[in-house]
Design a protein around this motif. Structure first.
Motif, short mmCIF file in Angstrom:
data_model
loop_
_atom_site.label_atom_id
_atom_site.label_comp_id
_atom_site.label_asym_id
_atom_site.label_seq_id
_atom_site.Cartn_x
_atom_site.Cartn_y
_atom_site.Cartn_z
N ASP A 269 77.58 41.93 55.66
CA ASP A 269 76.85 40.94 54.86
C ASP A 269 76.69 41.50 53.44
O ASP A 269 75.72 42.23 53.16
CB ASP A 269 75.48 40.69 55.51
CG ASP A 269 74.57 39.80 54.67
OD1 ASP A 269 74.90 39.48 53.51
OD2 ASP A 269 73.49 39.43 55.18
N PRO A 270 77.64 41.18 52.54
CA PRO A 270 77.54 41.73 51.19
C PRO A 270 76.52 40.99 50.33
O PRO A 270 76.20 41.44 49.23
CB PRO A 270 78.96 41.54 50.63
CG PRO A 270 79.50 40.37 51.36
CD PRO A 270 78.84 40.36 52.71
N SER A 271 75.97 39.88 50.83
CA SER A 271 74.97 39.14 50.06
C SER A 271 73.65 39.90 50.08
O SER A 271 73.12 40.27 49.03
CB SER A 271 74.80 37.73 50.63
OG SER A 271 76.04 37.04 50.61
N HIS A 272 73.11 40.15 51.28
CA HIS A 272 71.89 40.94 51.37
C HIS A 272 72.18 42.40 51.06
O HIS A 272 71.30 43.13 50.61
CB HIS A 272 71.24 40.79 52.74
CG HIS A 272 70.78 39.39 52.99
ND1 HIS A 272 71.62 38.44 53.53
CD2 HIS A 272 69.62 38.75 52.71
CE1 HIS A 272 70.97 37.29 53.59
NE2 HIS A 272 69.77 37.44 53.09
N GLY A 273 73.41 42.81 51.32
CA GLY A 273 73.78 44.21 51.09
C GLY A 273 73.78 44.62 49.64
O GLY A 273 73.71 45.81 49.33
N THR A 274 73.85 43.64 48.74
CA THR A 274 73.82 43.98 47.30
C THR A 274 72.69 43.24 46.58
O THR A 274 72.10 43.76 45.65
CB THR A 274 75.14 43.60 46.62
OG1 THR A 274 75.30 42.18 46.68
CG2 THR A 274 76.33 44.27 47.27
N GLY A 275 72.44 42.01 47.00
CA GLY A 275 71.38 41.21 46.35
C GLY A 275 71.78 40.64 45.01
O GLY A 275 70.97 40.00 44.35
N LYS A 276 73.04 40.88 44.61
CA LYS A 276 73.46 40.44 43.27
C LYS A 276 74.77 39.65 43.35
O LYS A 276 75.75 40.14 43.91
CB LYS A 276 73.65 41.66 42.37
CG LYS A 276 72.37 42.46 42.20
CD LYS A 276 72.42 43.26 40.93
CE LYS A 276 71.27 44.25 40.85
NZ LYS A 276 69.95 43.70 40.75
N ASN A 277 74.72 38.50 42.74
CA ASN A 277 75.88 37.61 42.75
C ASN A 277 77.18 38.33 42.39
O ASN A 277 78.18 38.20 43.09
CB ASN A 277 75.59 36.45 41.78
CG ASN A 277 76.79 35.57 41.53
OD1 ASN A 277 77.77 35.98 40.93
ND2 ASN A 277 76.74 34.35 42.04
N TYR A 278 77.15 39.12 41.30
CA TYR A 278 78.42 39.68 40.80
C TYR A 278 78.97 40.78 41.71
O TYR A 278 80.13 41.18 41.57
CB TYR A 278 78.26 40.19 39.36
CG TYR A 278 77.58 41.53 39.21
CD1 TYR A 278 76.20 41.64 39.15
CD2 TYR A 278 78.32 42.70 39.10
CE1 TYR A 278 75.58 42.86 39.00
CE2 TYR A 278 77.71 43.94 38.95
CZ TYR A 278 76.34 44.01 38.90
OH TYR A 278 75.74 45.24 38.76
N MET A 279 78.16 41.27 42.63
CA MET A 279 78.64 42.33 43.52
C MET A 279 79.14 41.81 44.85
O MET A 279 79.74 42.56 45.63
CB MET A 279 77.51 43.32 43.81
CG MET A 279 77.11 44.20 42.65
SD MET A 279 75.99 45.46 43.27
CE MET A 279 75.55 46.26 41.73
N VAL A 280 78.85 40.56 45.15
CA VAL A 280 79.13 40.07 46.50
C VAL A 280 80.63 40.07 46.79
O VAL A 280 81.07 40.58 47.83
CB VAL A 280 78.52 38.65 46.71
CG1 VAL A 280 78.98 38.06 48.05
CG2 VAL A 280 76.99 38.73 46.66
N THR A 281 81.43 39.54 45.88
CA THR A 281 82.88 39.45 46.16
C THR A 281 83.53 40.84 46.24
O THR A 281 84.28 41.11 47.19
CB THR A 281 83.56 38.53 45.13
OG1 THR A 281 82.96 37.24 45.27
CG2 THR A 281 85.05 38.42 45.38
#
Ligand code: PEP
Ligand code: MN
Length: 339
Positions: A269-281
């Motif tokens: 889960d890179p969404s909660h794993g980073t919390g930042k839009n630009y890091m998700v992809t």
């Protein structure tokens, strides 16, 4: 204790072993595999005497388990578990994409996002109806009304529904409307909840706790399996560290670490794993590269107006781009042999 049956053991011989386990007052968990069936034993307060089993027909060996967990391990089942949700799978050859908004806010919002998720070819739609929020004053989700919207999305698009249950009453409701029960990071050690979903007929997506070690996470899965539900997906969603540049630190090393020990599928889960839009992809790409069985991605039609987790939500266009990129990576990944 783990009973390994001979490769030519019959169903009757497996049943006979299960009867002996029950007569001792324990529970047997048969795990059929491609080459042989193994049977895990739980409920025993101390060591089990192997001589109860060694001479039974069809038994190859009775093995003491030295690890703290028994049912989640590759010792019990050497092939990967493929979690089957209707015709969709997690842990099979296909990369499982589970996408949707953090919370179901309105019918319109949920349907706009669901349409994009369906168009992308993803098989799973996620959205919270019950939200575990840090503040009691933050939006807590629509509750059962949200579940009804999710049910309508399933009926409209055929997407499988993944949604969180916060407590046992919530599980009763989620079972009525959804396809996969999410246990959130904050609930990973809610042991009564784990036992409850262990009795469910629905697969469970078990997020790693905010500060959970690998053993604690696998033991949480063990709680569920010990109740007889073997359909579990582990989800790495980032852990608390001293990092200031992210909401959480996405521990991608957890993916190969889980693989080495467990037959259960593991997703990222890179969404909660980073919390930042630009890091998700970028982190989604990395998650697939490291061997994840799938991704869970938060998407919103208007991230700036999201009632929950807007900072990490992808726009619909960003989401489609992510799917294109991770699919391309997945195609060139050769699954590493289990060692
Ligand atoms: C979520 O999936 O929206 C969520 C609350 O996740 P986590 O439990 O990982 O914080
Ligand atoms: Mn969220």
């Amino acid at each position: 204790m783990l009973i390994v049956m001979k490769s030519d053991a019959t169903d009757e011989q497996v049943k006979a072993v299960l009867r002996v386990i029950e007569d001792l007052g324990y529970r047997g968990h048969p795990m059929p595999g491609a080459s042989r069936t193994a049977i895990g034993i739980t409920g025993n307060p101390g060591a089990v005497d192997p001589s109860h089993f060694e001479n039974l027909p069809g038994v190859s060996e009775a093995v003491r388990v030295s690890k703290p967990y028994k049912l989640v391990t590759l010792d019990l089942r050497s092939e990967k578990t493929v979690v089957q949700v209707g015709e969709a799978t997690i842990g099979g050859e296909e990369l499982a994409i589970i996408a949707g908004p953090c919370a179901i806010e309105t019918r319109d919002q949920a349907f706009v996002v669901a349409e994009a998720v369906w168009r992308s070819g993803a098989k799973f739609f996620r959205g919270g109806a019950f939200k575990p929020r840090t503040s009691p004053y933050a939006f807590q989700g629509l509750g059962e009304d949200g579940l009804k919207i999710l049910e309508d999305i399933r009926d409209t698009y055929g997407l499988k529904i993944v949604t969180e249950a916060l407590d046992e009453a919530g599980v009763d409701l989620v079972e009525r409307y959804a396809d996969v029960i999410q246990i959130g990071a904050r609930s990973m050690q809610n042991f009564t909840l784990l036992r409850r979903v262990g009795k469910s007929r629905l697969p469970v997506l078990l997020k790693r706790g905010l500060s959970a070690t690998l053993d604690e996470w696998l033991l949480a899965a063990e709680y569920i399996m010990a109740e007889g539900n073997y359909q579990i997906v582990l989800c790495e969603r980032g852990i608390r560290t001293f990092a200031q540049h992210t909401r959480n630190t996405l521990d991608l090393s957890a993916v190969p670490a889980v693989r080495r020990i467990s037959h259960l599928p593991v997703i990222v889960d890179p969404s909660h794993g980073t919390g930042k839009n630009y890091m998700v992809t970028p982190l989604a790409r990395a998650g697939v590269a490291v061997g994840s069985d799938g991704l869970i991605i938060e998407v919103h039609d208007q991230p700036d107006h999201a009632l929950c987790d807007g900072a990490q939500a992808l726009t619909l266009a960003q989401y489609q781009q992510l799917v294109n990129e991770v699919r391309a990576i997945h195609e060139v990944i050769v699954p590493a042999p289990v060692s």
